[in-house]
Every structure is written in C-alpha cells, then in structure tokens.
Design a protein around this motif. Structure first.
Motif, short mmCIF file in Angstrom:
data_model
loop_
_atom_site.label_atom_id
_atom_site.label_comp_id
_atom_site.label_asym_id
_atom_site.label_seq_id
_atom_site.Cartn_x
_atom_site.Cartn_y
_atom_site.Cartn_z
N ASN A 1 -16.28 -9.07 2.02
CA ASN A 1 -15.12 -9.79 2.55
C ASN A 1 -15.29 -9.99 4.05
O ASN A 1 -16.22 -9.47 4.67
CB ASN A 1 -13.82 -9.05 2.22
N ALA A 2 -14.40 -10.78 4.63
CA ALA A 2 -14.56 -11.20 6.02
C ALA A 2 -14.59 -10.03 6.99
O ALA A 2 -15.30 -10.07 8.01
CB ALA A 2 -13.44 -12.17 6.39
N ARG A 3 -13.84 -8.95 6.71
CA ARG A 3 -13.77 -7.82 7.63
C ARG A 3 -14.87 -6.80 7.40
O ARG A 3 -14.99 -5.84 8.16
CB ARG A 3 -12.40 -7.12 7.52
N ALA A 4 -15.68 -6.99 6.35
CA ALA A 4 -16.74 -6.03 6.02
C ALA A 4 -16.16 -4.64 5.87
O ALA A 4 -16.64 -3.66 6.46
CB ALA A 4 -17.85 -6.05 7.06
N THR A 5 -15.09 -4.54 5.06
CA THR A 5 -14.48 -3.23 4.81
C THR A 5 -15.42 -2.37 3.99
O THR A 5 -16.35 -2.86 3.34
CB THR A 5 -13.14 -3.38 4.09
N VAL A 6 -15.16 -1.08 4.03
CA VAL A 6 -16.01 -0.09 3.36
C VAL A 6 -15.14 0.72 2.41
O VAL A 6 -14.03 1.13 2.76
CB VAL A 6 -16.68 0.84 4.38
N LYS B 1 -10.94 7.83 -2.39
CA LYS B 1 -11.57 6.92 -1.45
C LYS B 1 -10.80 5.61 -1.48
O LYS B 1 -10.12 5.29 -2.47
CB LYS B 1 -13.05 6.68 -1.77
N THR B 2 -10.90 4.86 -0.40
CA THR B 2 -10.35 3.51 -0.44
C THR B 2 -11.25 2.66 -1.33
O THR B 2 -12.43 2.96 -1.52
CB THR B 2 -10.30 2.88 0.97
N SER B 3 -10.69 1.59 -1.86
CA SER B 3 -11.50 0.69 -2.70
C SER B 3 -12.28 -0.29 -1.84
O SER B 3 -13.24 -0.92 -2.32
CB SER B 3 -10.60 -0.08 -3.66
N GLY B 4 -11.88 -0.43 -0.58
CA GLY B 4 -12.42 -1.49 0.25
C GLY B 4 -11.59 -2.75 0.14
O GLY B 4 -11.80 -3.72 0.87
N GLY B 5 -10.61 -2.71 -0.77
CA GLY B 5 -9.66 -3.80 -0.92
C GLY B 5 -8.26 -3.28 -0.67
O GLY B 5 -7.99 -2.63 0.34
N PHE C 1 0.82 -1.21 0.00
CA PHE C 1 0.00 0.00 0.00
C PHE C 1 0.85 1.26 0.00
O PHE C 1 0.39 2.32 -0.44
CB PHE C 1 -0.95 0.00 1.19
N GLU C 2 2.09 1.17 0.46
CA GLU C 2 2.97 2.34 0.39
C GLU C 2 3.16 2.78 -1.05
O GLU C 2 3.23 3.98 -1.34
CB GLU C 2 4.31 2.02 1.04
N ARG C 3 3.24 1.83 -1.95
CA ARG C 3 3.36 2.17 -3.38
C ARG C 3 2.06 2.79 -3.89
O ARG C 3 2.10 3.71 -4.72
CB ARG C 3 3.73 0.92 -4.17
N ILE D 1 -4.33 10.01 3.09
CA ILE D 1 -3.78 8.87 2.36
C ILE D 1 -2.43 8.44 2.95
O ILE D 1 -2.10 7.26 2.97
CB ILE D 1 -3.65 9.22 0.86
N GLU D 2 -1.68 9.39 3.46
CA GLU D 2 -0.35 9.09 3.99
C GLU D 2 -0.39 8.07 5.13
O GLU D 2 0.53 7.26 5.28
CB GLU D 2 0.31 10.38 4.47
N ASP D 3 -1.44 8.10 5.93
CA ASP D 3 -1.48 7.26 7.13
C ASP D 3 -2.62 6.24 7.16
O ASP D 3 -2.65 5.40 8.05
CB ASP D 3 -1.60 8.14 8.39
N VAL D 4 -3.53 6.31 6.22
CA VAL D 4 -4.72 5.46 6.30
C VAL D 4 -4.35 3.98 6.17
O VAL D 4 -3.43 3.61 5.44
CB VAL D 4 -5.74 5.84 5.21
N GLU D 5 -5.06 3.16 6.92
CA GLU D 5 -4.97 1.71 6.80
C GLU D 5 -6.34 1.23 6.36
O GLU D 5 -7.27 1.14 7.17
CB GLU D 5 -4.56 1.07 8.13
N PRO D 6 -6.52 0.95 5.07
CA PRO D 6 -7.85 0.65 4.54
C PRO D 6 -8.59 -0.46 5.27
O PRO D 6 -9.82 -0.43 5.37
CB PRO D 6 -7.57 0.27 3.09
N GLN D 7 -7.86 -1.44 5.80
CA GLN D 7 -8.52 -2.56 6.48
C GLN D 7 -9.17 -2.15 7.80
O GLN D 7 -9.96 -2.90 8.37
CB GLN D 7 -7.52 -3.69 6.70
#
Length: 319
Positions: free
Chosen positions: A252-257, A175-179, A151-153, A266-272
């Motif tokens: 998906n199992a974590r029900a990401t959004v 936005k995050t893709s959720g993936g 994700f850094e890339r 974006i610099e710090d976000v963890e999409p999961q």
C-alpha cells in the motif's frame, strides 16, 4: 529516452554467508514515500530475525510488484527456474486443480532478500511447515473490521479474544495486519488437519461473538454482516489460505508493516504509523515480540469440544 541504468547499477548484498544480487536498486516501489527496492531490502535486513522466524520452514506465496505498488500485483506460488541452488523449497499439492508447486521455504534471511530481488513486497506463508504441510502448527485469529467498524472496535474485540484465550490457558501473539485489522497467532500441536483447525477457530470465534454480540460477527456472507461489526475470519485457517506474515510489508502507499505488538500496546497503537520507515528502529529497540512464540504448542481439544457442543461444522469457503 531514459538510459538503461535509470534504476541504478546492480548491487551485491552480503546476507549471512550469501551474496545476493539486487538489480534496479533505485526503482521506486512506494511513490508516496519515494521508497525504493533497495529501501525494501534494507528494511527486511533490519528485521531479519523476525521475518525469518515468521516464515521459517513454511510454504510461502509471494506477492510481487515488478514495477512497484502502483502497478499490477503478481501472486507467485512457484519458485521460478533459475533460482539459486541454495534456495530451499517445499512441494505442495492443489487437489482441486490436480497440480503441485514448489513454493519458497525460508530457512535463512538470504532467501527473503532473494525474494525482494524478485520484486516481492509481501510474504504470505502457510500455517503449516514442510515437515508435514497437511498438519498446521499455527492457528490464526483474524480480526477483520467491516467498513463502518473503526479501530476502537477492533481493540474491543481483541481484548475479548484475549480474555477467552486466557481462560483456555492459551498464549496468543498479536500483531497488526498492516491494514485496518489485527491478527493473533497461536502455536498449536500439529495433531490436526486443516478442517479440524478451522473448526476449532470457528468455535473460538463463536464464543467471542456470544460475549460481544453487537461487536462481533461470524456470519460468512459479507452482504449479511453487520457493517459496524468485526468479522472473526476463521476461514483463514483453511488449507492454502494465507495472510501476511509478521514483519511483512504491505503493498500500500504508506508501506505499512504487519507488526508484532504486546497486548498492552493494542490500546494505543495506530497501525498506520507502523511502516518500513518506523519499524526498524522499533525492532532495534524492542527486538522481536514474537521471539517466544515457538516455546509452547497448545492443544485444541477444548475448542473442538465447544464445536461439538454448539453444532459447528467446518465447510468449504463459499467465497
């Protein structure tokens, strides 16, 4: 043998002026979380303004999971018979198959909750609206990392994309893709067909690739792509290609959004970490970060000139 009410008695949810029946509210949709169909409905109620803004007036394909995300997924284009009379639809054509479909066209939150009743988890709208389904008003920048790209890339490529957008005087809404990727949405004037929008998207992707040749690929065939690169998937702007909307839960199992962000995040976000459990509080605190997305419609002329300059053509997807 389990009783007939093992998933709970139906409930009626008041959504605006509507009452929407939700059957089997206790059916577990996300086993890892223990999240139920009612939890899913409550999530969409919590982000109501955002999900309606993301879907409003767009043909929408539904990704349904009748027995939860551990079961088979159903891609539903046609609104089934027996849908409530107030539910709005739009007819779209599929020339390759010489068929048409009346797809859901969200104009109010009750339509989203009706879709949840129909076991919908994900909402995949077109990038055009029902006023003219053949003229997109949304350009989608899809940053899709290959298997060895972390994700850094993705972050690196996102900021390069932002730099190019700034130079063009275009406002993009990330936005995050959720993936594992990111999306950036841009509202455009509905003056071009799908082929031209896709061609403009390819020109943009090519420009970002020129600036970050070791981090970005626009090579279409997956087998030929650098596994450490981020593919800018310009083909998501092709006709009838859809991706999860802002605020759509992912199956998906974590029900990401798929969650709207500021560029600084974006610099710090963890999409999961952005899930049906965490996004409602975030939405209550920040509101819809895409609230202003419809205030400007951008021009694609410069990007189409770049496509001419670079000899880029939009052809049908080979995959």
């Amino acid at each position: 043998m389990a009783g007939k009410n093992q998933f709970g008695e139906p409930v009626h949810l008041t959504v605006g002026e509507r009452s929407v029946r939700l059957s089997s509210p206790d059916r577990v949709y996300f086993p890892e979380l223990g999240a139920t169909k009612r939890d899913l409905a409550d999530y969409y109620l919590a982000v109501g303004d955002g999900i309606v803004r993301a879907l409003r007036e767009r043909p929408c394909m539904l990704h349904r999971f009748p027995d939860g995300i551990a079961s088979d997924k159903v891609h539903q284009k046609r609104v089934p018979r027996g849908a409530p009379a107030w539910l709005e639809t739009v007819e779209v054509s599929f020339p390759r198959y010489q068929r048409t479909a009346d797809e859901l066209c969200v104009t109010e939150l009750a339509a989203v909750i009706w879709a949840v009743q129909m076991s919908t988890v994900e909402f995949h709208p077109w990038n055009s609206r029902r006023a003219d389904t053949e003229r997109p008003d949304e350009w989608r920048i899809d940053l899709d990392p290959m298997p060895e790209a972390g994700f850094e890339r993705v972050r690196q490529v996102a900021y390069a994309a932002q730099e190019v957008l700034d130079e063009l005087g275009i406002v993009g809404f990330p936005k995050t893709s959720g993936g594992s990727g990111l999306h950036v949405y841009v509202r455009i004037r509905p003056d071009w067909g799908f082929g031209e929008v896709r061609r403009a998207a390819l020109a943009f992707a090519h420009e970002v690739e020129q600036r970050l040749p070791h981090a970005v690929t626009t090579t279409w065939w997956r087998k030929d792509r650098d596994p450490t690169a981020v593919f800018i998937d310009y083909n998501q702007n092709a006709r009838d290609h859809t991706i999860a909307s802002a605020y759509s839960v992912r199956g998906n199992a974590r029900a990401t959004v798929s969650t709207p962000l500021t560029w600084d995040e974006i610099e710090d976000v963890e999409p999961q970490d952005l899930t049906i459990s965490t996004v409602p509080e975030r939405f209550a605190r920040l509101g819809d970060l895409h609230e202003q997305i419809d205030e400007v419609q951008h021009d694609l002329t410069t990007l189409l000139e770049w496509a001419d300059r670079d000899g880029l053509e939009a052809t049908d997807s080979p995959e």
